[in-house]
Enzyme design. Structure first.
Site, short mmCIF file in Angstrom:
data_model
loop_
_atom_site.label_atom_id
_atom_site.label_comp_id
_atom_site.label_asym_id
_atom_site.label_seq_id
_atom_site.Cartn_x
_atom_site.Cartn_y
_atom_site.Cartn_z
N THR A 145 -2.74 37.23 -24.03
CA THR A 145 -2.28 35.87 -23.77
C THR A 145 -2.00 35.20 -25.10
O THR A 145 -2.79 35.31 -26.03
CB THR A 145 -3.31 35.03 -22.98
OG1 THR A 145 -2.89 33.66 -22.97
CG2 THR A 145 -4.69 35.10 -23.61
N ARG A 203 3.21 36.43 -11.73
CA ARG A 203 1.98 35.66 -11.54
C ARG A 203 1.58 35.77 -10.07
O ARG A 203 1.99 34.96 -9.23
CB ARG A 203 2.20 34.20 -11.96
CG ARG A 203 2.52 34.04 -13.44
CD ARG A 203 2.52 32.59 -13.85
NE ARG A 203 2.94 32.40 -15.24
CZ ARG A 203 2.14 32.54 -16.29
NH1 ARG A 203 0.88 32.88 -16.11
NH2 ARG A 203 2.59 32.35 -17.51
N THR A 239 -5.05 37.46 -14.36
CA THR A 239 -4.95 38.89 -14.07
C THR A 239 -6.31 39.57 -14.16
O THR A 239 -6.67 40.42 -13.34
CB THR A 239 -3.98 39.56 -15.06
OG1 THR A 239 -2.68 38.97 -14.91
CG2 THR A 239 -3.86 41.06 -14.81
N GLY A 277 1.97 35.96 -17.60
CA GLY A 277 3.09 35.72 -18.49
C GLY A 277 3.28 36.86 -19.48
O GLY A 277 2.31 37.50 -19.90
N ASP A 321 -7.21 32.40 -25.06
CA ASP A 321 -8.36 31.76 -24.42
C ASP A 321 -9.18 32.70 -23.53
O ASP A 321 -10.00 32.24 -22.74
CB ASP A 321 -7.90 30.55 -23.60
CG ASP A 321 -6.89 30.91 -22.51
OD1 ASP A 321 -6.50 32.09 -22.41
OD2 ASP A 321 -6.49 30.00 -21.75
N HIS A 353 9.07 28.78 -24.29
CA HIS A 353 8.97 30.23 -24.15
C HIS A 353 9.42 31.00 -25.38
O HIS A 353 9.26 32.23 -25.42
CB HIS A 353 9.78 30.69 -22.93
CG HIS A 353 9.14 30.28 -21.64
ND1 HIS A 353 9.27 29.02 -21.12
CD2 HIS A 353 8.34 30.97 -20.78
CE1 HIS A 353 8.60 28.94 -19.98
NE2 HIS A 353 8.02 30.10 -19.75
N THR A 354 9.94 30.32 -26.40
CA THR A 354 10.25 31.04 -27.64
C THR A 354 8.97 31.62 -28.24
O THR A 354 9.02 32.63 -28.95
CB THR A 354 10.91 30.11 -28.68
OG1 THR A 354 10.02 29.03 -29.01
CG2 THR A 354 12.21 29.54 -28.16
N ARG A 369 -2.69 25.44 -22.34
CA ARG A 369 -3.06 24.64 -21.17
C ARG A 369 -4.46 24.06 -21.29
O ARG A 369 -4.66 22.85 -21.21
CB ARG A 369 -2.98 25.49 -19.89
CG ARG A 369 -1.59 25.93 -19.51
CD ARG A 369 -1.62 26.89 -18.35
NE ARG A 369 -2.31 28.13 -18.70
CZ ARG A 369 -2.62 29.08 -17.82
NH1 ARG A 369 -2.34 28.91 -16.55
NH2 ARG A 369 -3.22 30.18 -18.21
N ASP A 376 -2.20 32.15 -25.48
CA ASP A 376 -3.15 31.03 -25.56
C ASP A 376 -4.46 31.42 -26.25
O ASP A 376 -5.22 30.54 -26.66
CB ASP A 376 -3.46 30.50 -24.16
CG ASP A 376 -2.29 29.76 -23.54
OD1 ASP A 376 -1.33 29.46 -24.27
OD2 ASP A 376 -2.34 29.48 -22.33
N GLY A 407 -4.01 38.14 -18.75
CA GLY A 407 -4.80 37.01 -19.20
C GLY A 407 -5.90 36.69 -18.21
O GLY A 407 -6.33 37.55 -17.42
N ASP A 408 -6.33 35.42 -18.21
CA ASP A 408 -7.48 35.06 -17.38
C ASP A 408 -7.24 35.30 -15.90
O ASP A 408 -8.13 35.80 -15.19
CB ASP A 408 -7.88 33.60 -17.64
CG ASP A 408 -6.71 32.63 -17.48
OD1 ASP A 408 -5.58 33.09 -17.25
OD2 ASP A 408 -6.94 31.42 -17.59
#
Length: 341
Positions: free
Chosen positions: A125, A72, A105, A10, A129, A272-273, A171, A127, A102-103
């Site tokens: 990311t 993705r 990729t 993302g 995380d 997505h904002t 998530r 997130d 992120g995780d």
């Protein structure tokens, strides 16, 4: 050297700042040629390349998204994908590859590294995380956007005597929910790390509205779920790619709260904002530091690592220690969110 560069997963604010740093440092200081791959790992598999020079990165620092595009897609999870990726890297004479993601990729990067490619990862990311780093590119901007939204919702919630639910992304980990909930003064924060009890939420809201307030703000991460054995039954709603359906938990909570309390309840799904628009200064700086550290690592021959921020220092950690792990919100931060209800 010919150094490949991609952005996967993302999009987040700050990706262009990282690309800019890799190109400026790599070309200007080290004399490398930077070869961008469009649309993440898909571009590596398809051989979709875009040479990057200083001209290509002018005025991109404050721009959201990614000038390389993203997707993705993971080559090791697709038939023939890994072989195709290796063939492209050989054909393009790529001597090292910098992967910003992120995780998912970064997990793909570890698989490519195991196949013999020299790889350096950069974590991004909203997130937050990714394991082994205090922060990832995009997180600060997402929290700022979510906090501003909560601030704005406070006034309308109080004016109309409502319970307002704000659903944010997250998530597996509730970093955005917890940090923006604390910063925005939410009464309740629901995160994946701690399954919630709807009965306790009902009692809390009734007591609060009866005792000293006529409105409440509830911040919920998209991955939050009710605890087993409680009176609310809910299964996380996912799409065809395994993504959580935006608004599902928020809408379900709205129904539960209205039925149980009788309070007028509304939902705002930020969606997505949180990932769009201008990156904050903090994200621009972090992305720039990661980009410089990544290209310097390639130059020095240090690969199969990921850049990470720990305190105020950028360090390199082995990709093998990062792949497949999730960084959850620590208990002490969850305690702060509960204490300020």
């Amino acid at each position: 050297m010919r150094v490949g560069l991609l952005t996967g997963g993302g999009d987040v604010p700050g990706l262009n700042a990282a690309i800019r740093a890799v190109v400026k440092r790599g070309e200007g200081e080290h004399g490398h040629s930077i070869i961008g791959f469009r649309n993440g790992w898909k571009g590596v598999v398809d051989g979709d390349v875009q040479p990057l020079t200083r001209r290509d990165i002018r005025n991109v620092l404050p721009t959201g998204g990614t000038l390389l595009g993203t997707a993705r897609y993971h080559p090791h999870a697709s038939d023939g994908g890994l072989d195709a990726a290796l063939a492209t890297l050989e054909a393009e004479r790529i001597e090292a590859l910098i992967c910003i993601g992120g995780d998912g990729t970064l997990n793909a990067a570890s698989k490519v590294a195991e196949a013999g490619v020299k790889v350096v990862g950069i974590p991004k990311t909203i997130d937050n995380d990714v394991w082994a780093t205090d922060a990832s590119i995009g997180f600060d901007t997402a929290v700022s956007i979510a906090t501003e939204a909560i601030d704005r919702i406070h006034t309308t919630a109080e004016s109309h005597n409502r319970v307002m639910i704000v659903e944010v992304m997250g998530r597996h980990a509730g970093w955005i929910a917890v940090t923006s909930g604390i910063a925005g003064g939410a009464e309740l924060v629901l995160a994946p790390e701690e399954p919630f009890d709807i009965n306790r939420i009902e009692k809390f809201l009734k007591h609060r509205h009866r005792a000293h307030a006529s409105f409440s703000i509830v911040v919920v991460a998209e991955g939050a779920v009710p605890a087993e054995g409680t009176t609310m039954h809910y299964e996380t709603q996912v799409g065809k790619f395994g993504e959580i359906v935006a608004g599902a938990i928020g809408e379900r909570l709205k129904v539960e709260i209205e039925q149980r309390t009788g309070f007028d309840t509304r939902v705002t799904v930020l969606g997505h904002t949180q990932r769009g628009g201008i990156p904050t200064a903090a994200d621009r700086i972090l992305a720039s530091r990661f980009g410089v550290a990544a290209i310097d690592a390639v130059t020095e021959g240090t690969t199969n690592v990921m850049t990470a921020i720990r305190g105020e220092e950028v360090v390199l950690v082995p990709l093998s220690e990062v792949a497949g792990k999730v960084k959850f919100v620590p208990q002490n931060l969850l305690t702060v969110a509960r204490a300020l209800a």
